[in-house]
Motif scaffolding. Structure first.
Motif, PDB file in Angstrom:
ATOM      1  N   GLU A  23     -85.036 -76.861 -65.417  1.00 17.15           N
ATOM      2  CA  GLU A  23     -84.762 -75.455 -65.710  1.00 17.15           C
ATOM      3  C   GLU A  23     -85.320 -74.580 -64.593  1.00 17.15           C
ATOM      4  OE1 GLU A  23     -85.777 -71.977 -69.016  1.00 17.15           O
ATOM      5  OE2 GLU A  23     -86.175 -74.085 -69.474  1.00 17.15           O
ATOM      6  N   HIS A  24     -84.469 -73.734 -64.035  1.00 20.75           N
ATOM      7  CA  HIS A  24     -84.865 -72.803 -62.981  1.00 20.75           C
ATOM      8  C   HIS A  24     -84.762 -71.381 -63.537  1.00 20.75           C
ATOM      9  CE1 HIS A  24     -84.412 -75.952 -59.779  1.00 20.75           C
ATOM     10  NE2 HIS A  24     -83.598 -76.442 -60.697  1.00 20.75           N
ATOM     11  N   THR A  25     -85.834 -70.630 -63.426  1.00 19.18           N
ATOM     12  CA  THR A  25     -85.854 -69.272 -63.967  1.00 19.18           C
ATOM     13  C   THR A  25     -86.074 -68.253 -62.846  1.00 19.18           C
ATOM     14  OG1 THR A  25     -86.714 -70.026 -66.101  1.00 19.18           O
ATOM     15  CG2 THR A  25     -86.977 -67.694 -65.573  1.00 19.18           C
ATOM     16  N   PHE A  26     -85.176 -67.292 -62.774  1.00 22.89           N
ATOM     17  CA  PHE A  26     -85.272 -66.191 -61.810  1.00 22.89           C
ATOM     18  C   PHE A  26     -85.507 -64.892 -62.588  1.00 22.89           C
ATOM     19  CE2 PHE A  26     -82.479 -69.443 -60.197  1.00 22.89           C
ATOM     20  CZ  PHE A  26     -82.704 -69.530 -58.825  1.00 22.89           C
ATOM     21  N   ILE A  27     -86.480 -64.108 -62.170  1.00 24.05           N
ATOM     22  CA  ILE A  27     -86.734 -62.808 -62.781  1.00 24.05           C
ATOM     23  C   ILE A  27     -86.407 -61.724 -61.759  1.00 24.05           C
ATOM     24  CG2 ILE A  27     -88.397 -61.299 -63.912  1.00 24.05           C
ATOM     25  CD1 ILE A  27     -87.876 -63.800 -65.493  1.00 24.05           C
ATOM     26  N   TYR A  28     -85.531 -60.799 -62.157  1.00 26.15           N
ATOM     27  CA  TYR A  28     -85.111 -59.727 -61.250  1.00 26.15           C
ATOM     28  C   TYR A  28     -85.478 -58.361 -61.828  1.00 26.15           C
ATOM     29  CZ  TYR A  28     -82.235 -63.279 -58.971  1.00 26.15           C
ATOM     30  OH  TYR A  28     -81.814 -64.397 -58.311  1.00 26.15           O
ATOM     31  N   ALA A  29     -85.820 -57.446 -60.942  1.00 20.62           N
ATOM     32  CA  ALA A  29     -86.028 -56.045 -61.316  1.00 20.62           C
ATOM     33  C   ALA A  29     -84.906 -55.230 -60.699  1.00 20.62           C
ATOM     34  CB  ALA A  29     -87.375 -55.550 -60.818  1.00 20.62           C
ATOM     35  N   LEU A  30     -84.539 -54.129 -61.347  1.00 18.35           N
ATOM     36  CA  LEU A  30     -83.535 -53.228 -60.794  1.00 18.35           C
ATOM     37  C   LEU A  30     -84.208 -52.345 -59.756  1.00 18.35           C
ATOM     38  CD1 LEU A  30     -82.299 -54.114 -63.595  1.00 18.35           C
ATOM     39  CD2 LEU A  30     -81.018 -51.989 -63.472  1.00 18.35           C
TER      40      LEU A  30
END
Length: 309
Positions: A23-30
């Motif tokens: 499982e690969h998790t990416f967290i993005y902010a606007l």
């Protein structure tokens, strides 16, 4: 019967069904956007899902901690940098009619003279704008001139001065200056025919299909098909460019990737293409991005985590 069971189990193993994927998790902010409506957020999530589905990846995307986006992808051999680029690309596709470059050289000369007369201008620079020109445009083409990458920000500051619009010919008062994709460290400068709202006459939301193709030079390009509404506007836009003997700039995220001329009248059917110095991988990813039809807000990767099973 045992033989059949053995074949069935072997088939499952070969398809990878019995192996749990990482499982690969990416967290993005606007980026640069504190507030976004629920509708806009849902559209962004749907666009990102379309891109990952087009890439053939099992995924889950959710809103996270207010205005963040959490993207989970399952794969044992994931090129995380490529996936990150796929998700970060805004996918802002636009089509503009661009003027002939030669029509703007007098304007550049006048702007240069105005800069020389300004008190804050470095007196050692005889031609603060003209001296930055690294290469001219070609005769009759849409490129005004070319500048080095390091000088584009300085040129932008000059072009964005309030008095600039008063130096433009009256018929060009609504002009949008656009940079082209770098080639050998040089960026071509274009002048697009704009309007009071500064909106492109045609955008990527009319694209119904985009796929990798190979042009007459043998290099990868992206072939696109428009819906009925887009096809009508495209026919009108190309017809106007043919009459004016101008070009159509195809931009992605405000960068001109190609600016073909229209040599045989208006183009019906809503077909167009983007050419450039693409690798096959870049062209494939761009086709996936454009197939999602809508642009997204600018995102910034703030965290990445891989969980081994």
């Amino acid at each position: 019967m045992r033989f059949i069971s053995f074949i069935f189990c072997l088939s499952l193993f070969s398809c990878g069904e019995l192996f749990q994927k990482e499982e690969h998790t990416f967290i993005y902010a606007l980026e640069n956007q504190k507030h976004i409506s629920s509708r806009q957020f849902n559209v962004t999530i749907n666009v990102l899902k379309k891109r990952l589905n087009g890439f053939g990846l099992k995924n889950e995307i959710n809103r996270f901690e207010g205005n963040k986006v959490k993207v989970s992808v399952w794969s044992n051999e994931l090129d995380k940098d490529r996936v990150n680029r796929l998700l970060l690309n805004r996918g802002k596709l636009e089509f503009w009619e661009v003027r002939k470059g030669v029509d703007f050289f007098t304007f550049l000369t006048e702007l240069n003279s105005n800069l020389v007369n300004e008190k804050e201008t470095d007196s050692t620079k005889m031609n603060p704008l003209l001296d930055l020109i690294a290469a001219p445009g070609y005769n009759g083409g849409p490129v005004i001139c070319q500048f080095k990458t390091k000088d584009t920000a300085t040129v932008n500051t000059m072009l964005n001065k309030n008095e600039v619009k008063f130096m433009l010919p009256s018929e060009y008062i609504y002009t949008k200056f656009l940079w082209g994709k770098a080639n050998d460290g040089l960026h071509p400068l274009y002048a697009a025919s704009s309007n009071r709202e500064n909106k492109a006459p045609l955008t990527g939301d009319v694209i119904t299909d985009a796929r990798t193709n190979f042009g007459i030079t043998g290099k990868p390009e992206i072939a696109m098909q428009m819906n009925e509404k887009g096809a009508i506007i495209w026919e009108r836009l190309t017809g106007k460019a043919f009459e004016n003997q101008t070009n159509i700039a195809i931009t992605l995220n405000n960068i001109v990737y190609s600016a073909p001329g229209v040599t045989s009248g208006s183009i019906s059917g809503g077909r167009s293409s983007i050419s450039g110095n693409f690798t096959i991988e870049e062209a494939q990813d761009l086709a996936i991005i454009l197939s999602s039809q809508q642009s997204i807000p600018k995102l910034k990767l703030i965290d990445y985590l891989k969980v081994k099973n």
